[in-house]
Scaffold this motif. Structure first.
Motif, mmCIF file in Angstrom:
data_model
loop_
_atom_site.group_PDB
_atom_site.id
_atom_site.type_symbol
_atom_site.label_atom_id
_atom_site.label_comp_id
_atom_site.label_asym_id
_atom_site.label_seq_id
_atom_site.Cartn_x
_atom_site.Cartn_y
_atom_site.Cartn_z
ATOM 1 N N MET A 1 3.775 20.913 -2.633
ATOM 2 C CA MET A 1 3.498 19.540 -2.794
ATOM 3 C C MET A 1 5.259 19.383 -2.245
ATOM 4 N N HIS A 2 5.352 17.814 -1.548
ATOM 5 C CA HIS A 2 6.414 17.777 -1.243
ATOM 6 C C HIS A 2 6.943 17.148 -2.109
ATOM 7 N N ASN A 3 8.324 17.086 -1.312
ATOM 8 C CA ASN A 3 9.318 16.177 -2.112
ATOM 9 C C ASN A 3 8.945 14.538 -1.936
ATOM 10 N N GLU A 4 8.151 14.495 -3.076
ATOM 11 C CA GLU A 4 7.623 12.529 -3.358
ATOM 12 C C GLU A 4 9.291 11.761 -2.499
ATOM 13 N N ASN A 5 10.200 12.503 -2.464
ATOM 14 C CA ASN A 5 11.316 11.015 -2.315
ATOM 15 C C ASN A 5 11.270 11.375 -0.729
ATOM 16 N N GLN A 6 10.718 11.810 -0.074
ATOM 17 C CA GLN A 6 10.982 11.758 1.276
ATOM 18 C C GLN A 6 10.025 11.020 2.386
ATOM 19 N N HIS A 7 9.644 9.692 1.337
ATOM 20 C CA HIS A 7 8.922 8.863 1.702
ATOM 21 C C HIS A 7 9.525 8.146 3.085
ATOM 22 N N THR A 8 9.886 8.671 4.201
ATOM 23 C CA THR A 8 10.741 7.644 5.378
ATOM 24 C C THR A 8 10.145 6.327 5.629
ATOM 25 N N ASP A 9 8.470 6.234 5.738
ATOM 26 C CA ASP A 9 7.451 5.431 6.216
ATOM 27 C C ASP A 9 7.643 4.121 5.039
ATOM 28 N N PRO A 10 8.219 2.901 5.065
ATOM 29 C CA PRO A 10 8.285 1.917 4.357
ATOM 30 C C PRO A 10 6.130 1.474 3.945
ATOM 31 N N LEU A 11 5.235 2.246 4.791
ATOM 32 C CA LEU A 11 3.921 1.812 4.129
ATOM 33 C C LEU A 11 4.086 3.039 3.046
ATOM 34 N N GLU A 12 4.492 4.421 3.599
ATOM 35 C CA GLU A 12 4.231 5.459 2.453
ATOM 36 C C GLU A 12 5.259 5.307 0.415
ATOM 37 N N ARG A 13 6.171 4.151 1.329
ATOM 38 C CA ARG A 13 7.058 3.955 -0.188
ATOM 39 C C ARG A 13 5.975 2.863 -0.477
ATOM 40 N N LEU A 14 5.738 2.123 0.498
ATOM 41 C CA LEU A 14 5.401 0.956 -1.064
ATOM 42 C C LEU A 14 3.790 1.144 -1.309
ATOM 43 N N PHE A 15 2.610 2.690 -0.782
ATOM 44 C CA PHE A 15 1.782 2.427 -1.588
ATOM 45 C C PHE A 15 2.188 3.525 -2.579
ATOM 46 N N HIS A 16 2.812 4.481 -1.779
ATOM 47 C CA HIS A 16 3.578 5.450 -3.754
ATOM 48 C C HIS A 16 4.116 4.461 -4.830
ATOM 49 N N LYS A 17 4.758 3.018 -4.532
ATOM 50 C CA LYS A 17 4.888 2.586 -5.961
ATOM 51 C C LYS A 17 4.020 1.808 -6.283
ATOM 52 N N LYS A 18 3.160 1.247 -5.732
ATOM 53 C CA LYS A 18 2.442 0.197 -6.081
ATOM 54 C C LYS A 18 1.448 0.779 -6.759
ATOM 55 N N ALA A 19 1.105 2.486 -6.546
ATOM 56 C CA ALA A 19 -0.341 2.909 -7.011
ATOM 57 C C ALA A 19 -0.160 2.858 -8.615
ATOM 58 N N GLY A 20 1.266 3.346 -9.073
ATOM 59 C CA GLY A 20 1.196 3.528 -9.926
ATOM 60 C C GLY A 20 1.967 1.924 -11.145
ATOM 61 N N LYS B 161 -3.856 7.856 11.730
ATOM 62 C CA LYS B 161 -4.538 6.536 11.623
ATOM 63 C C LYS B 161 -5.309 5.951 10.677
ATOM 64 N N ALA B 162 -4.815 6.383 9.289
ATOM 65 C CA ALA B 162 -4.843 5.921 7.658
ATOM 66 C C ALA B 162 -4.112 5.173 7.657
ATOM 67 N N LYS B 163 -2.955 5.669 8.178
ATOM 68 C CA LYS B 163 -1.667 5.106 8.327
ATOM 69 C C LYS B 163 -1.681 3.142 9.495
ATOM 70 N N ARG B 164 -2.357 3.735 10.321
ATOM 71 C CA ARG B 164 -2.771 2.799 11.522
ATOM 72 C C ARG B 164 -3.341 1.838 10.909
ATOM 73 N N ASN B 165 -4.572 1.523 9.978
ATOM 74 C CA ASN B 165 -4.936 0.310 9.659
ATOM 75 C C ASN B 165 -4.673 -0.152 8.456
ATOM 76 N N LEU B 166 -4.246 0.815 7.144
ATOM 77 C CA LEU B 166 -3.424 0.211 6.661
ATOM 78 C C LEU B 166 -2.413 -0.941 7.218
ATOM 79 N N ARG B 167 -1.832 -0.333 7.959
ATOM 80 C CA ARG B 167 -0.808 -1.735 8.875
ATOM 81 C C ARG B 167 -1.693 -2.703 9.273
ATOM 82 N N THR B 168 -2.908 -2.464 9.799
ATOM 83 C CA THR B 168 -3.715 -3.346 10.337
ATOM 84 C C THR B 168 -4.475 -4.526 9.671
ATOM 85 N N LEU B 169 -4.245 -3.524 8.300
ATOM 86 C CA LEU B 169 -5.561 -4.997 7.044
ATOM 87 C C LEU B 169 -3.882 -4.961 7.008
ATOM 88 N N LEU B 170 -2.714 -4.990 6.454
ATOM 89 C CA LEU B 170 -1.487 -5.541 5.966
ATOM 90 C C LEU B 170 -1.506 -7.160 6.687
#
Lengths: 423, 175
Positions: A1-20, B161-170
């Protein structure tokens, strides 16, 4: 697994945070759905337990039948051995005086009388040529002519006194009370098997070595049966195997091999063998239990298998009914499998998802499954020669646990044809 | 407490099995909802996972934590479900629409878990699975490629593509 703290993408950080941050209330109907599946599994396990219990009961019943047969046989053997027991060397002090026979010449016709009230017997009655102390103890059984034997037989029924006039010299006094009319009648009616009495006794009864009358239930064995309790055989059978249920058989395989048998009694034998078996079957997805996380957890929709294995059965054989030169028998036992080669081909209903999934697997790990199957059979055995016999034996194997790489419940049916040789 | 429940599950006691199910129901559903198209499908995946848990409970090593072991089984069951229920048509449809998103990324902290799940469920199964495995479960692309039977490049492409689509949905949600 990769380091979960390295979600530089804000979208990734958002979804990762909200998932919990879940808050999902429990729903009873979801549990009830699962409970139905658990009930099915429990029923299946209860069915397996019943099968195991039936197998154990069948083996126990056959063992008890064999035990009682053996006991009965031993009692008869004991009686026969008491009658044929050779007397020990005589001394003057051991003999009853009234049993000591006077010396007579053969053919004299004089009665060998133990007391003076006995009437003279026929001329050809066997009498002791030498002193009773020195005469052979089994003179009766060595009577040479038929006439002599017949006379002896008649004299046995003439009463105790006639019995006492027989050349029973040498027999211990404690044996005499046993020689009542009833016991002698029983001995004359009893036709022991060749392996329980001496050849001389058989000869005395029938005049031919090893030949037995066949006029009752107990004496239908063929002449000159080998005395050994061991037998070996070669067997071959088609094999129809299936998984999970006794139906749905597909392409047949085969079984062939050798077996050995040890006869405990007339009806009961122990059996063991080694059979090479080629097994073909198909199984649906959930009937397979491959190793954890194999194929990334994806279970194929259908699996076809061709396996080569060693089948090592051990069990007991019981002769149920005897006929003239043949018999019906039943067997029960347990089989162990050693998997030599397993080849599986997988198919998936959704063809577009097959990329990267396992299409076939070949396994050669020699896995061993001890007593994983219970085997039952009934058969017919025909004696084609005193030492050889042919058997036809339909069988069924029922799984007690999973076998092979996929741990499948393997059912098998077939019919052995075997040639057996008594050593 | 958990060890007593697991002991009862090994003996196939129904009451202990229900206790375990209730204890980890919410956690399990939080995973399966992200992989499923609907709540019913999520329940099916969860129940299949728990069947595997009960059947393999004897293989569980008591000295290891239970939650990661359970999580692994649920994720694997979800992947298996993905392989069986893959809707190629829907994938192509979404791919064809190919909505472009704005370059600027917007962080929406007030969005709820249910809304997150709703958006993820709108993705195609392939994108959704890669997104969940990478972003939520934390697998690398190489591991995802092996698990799903795809190439590393496809995994990266699907994530993008998933991230792109999620941004669209957001964005659609905000407007």
């Amino acid at each position: 697994m990769h380091n979960e703290n390295q979600h530089t993408d804000p979208l990734e950080r958002l979804f990762h945070k909200k998932a919990g941050e879940f808050d999902i209330p429990f729903r009873e109907e979801d549990w009830q759905k699962l409970e139905k599946q658990l009930d099915i599994v429990d029923l299946r396990m209860a069915y397996r337990r019943k099968i195991r219990t039936l197998v154990a009961a069948a083996v126990l019943i056959i063992c008890f039948l064999g035990y009682f047969t053996l006991e009965n046989h031993n009692r008869l053997n004991q009686l026969a051995s008491q009658l044929e027991a050779e007397p020990t060397e005589e001394t003057e002090g051991n003999l009853r005086e009234d049993l000591v026979l006077p010396e007579t010449e053969p053919g004299e016709g004089a009665a060998t009388s133990l007391n003076n009230s006995v009437e003279p017997v026929e001329e050809q009655q066997v009498v002791a040529e030498e002193s009773p102390v020195e005469s052979e103890p089994d003179e009766f059984f060595h009577a040479e002519t038929e006439a002599q034997k017949n006379d002896l037989t008649e004299s046995l029924f003439a009463g105790r006194q006639e019995i006492e006039t027989l050349p029973m010299a040498g027999m211990h006094s404690e044996m005499i009370p046993l020689l009542t009319e009833e016991s002698i009648q029983a001995v004359l009616n009893y036709k022991p098997r060749f392996d329980s009495v001496s050849g001389e006794l058989a000869a005395a009864y029938e005049g031919e070595t090893g030949t037995y009358a066949s006029d009752d239930f107990f004496t239908t064995e063929p002449a000159t049966l080998a005395a050994s309790r061991f037998a070996v055989g070669m067997a071959i059978s088609p094999d129809m195997s299936t998984v999970g249920r006794i139906s749905g058989f597909e392409n047949p395989g085969y079984k062939f091999g050798v077996s050995a048998e040890y006869r405990l009694s007339r009806n009961l034998s122990l059996k063991a063998g080694v059979l090479a078996s080629r097994v073909r079957y198909s199984a649906q997805g959930m009937q397979y239990n491959p190793p954890n996380y194999w194929n990334t957890g994806v279970i194929p929709d259908e699996t076809s298998a061709v396996c080569l294995l060693l089948d090592i059965p051990v069990g007991i054989k019981y002769n149920v009914i005897h006929f003239q030169g043949s018999r019906l028998f039943a067997t029960a036992g347990l089989s162990s499998y050693i998997m030599l080669n397993e080849e599986y081909r997988f198919s998936y209903n959704n063809s577009s998802g097959q990329y990267g999934l396992e299409q076939d697997v070949s396994v050669r790990n020699g896995s061993r499954h001890l007593f994983n199957n219970a085997g039952f059979s009934v058969g017919y055995e025909l004696d084609i020669h005193p030492n050889w016999s042919l058997r036809a034996e339909p069988f069924i194997n029922i799984p007690l646990s999973g076998v092979g790489w996929g741990e499948v419940d393997l059912y098998s049916i077939g019919s052995f044809v075997s040639l057996n040789f008594r050593l | 407490m958990l060890s007593e429940i697991l002991k009862g599950c090994r003996k196939r006691r129904r009451e202990n099995q229900k206790e375990l199910y209730e204890m980890f129901y919410a956690y399990g559903m939080s995973i399966t909802l992200r992989y499923a198209d609907s709540r019913n499908e999520a329940v099916d995946i969860l129940n299949d996972a728990f069947m595997k848990v009960f059947q393999n409970i004897r293989k569980y090593n008591e000295h290891q934590p239970f939650k990661p072991w359970l999580r692994q089984i649920i994720v694997n069951t979800a992947i298996n479900h993905f392989h069986k229920q893959k809707k190629v048509k829907a994938w192509e449809t979404l791919d064809e629409t190919g909505a472009e998103m704005a370059a600027a990324e917007t962080i929406i902290s007030g969005i709820s878990y249910d809304e997150i799940v709703e958006m993820v469920q709108q993705l195609t199964p392939a994108y959704r699975t890669v997104f969940n495995l990478y972003v939520i479960e934390g697998f690398k692309h190489e591991e995802i490629a092996e698990m799903l039977g795809i190439s590393v490049g496809t995994s990266k492409s699907n994530l993008s593509k998933a991230k792109r689509n999620l941004r669209t949905l957001l964005e659609n949600k905000l407007t």
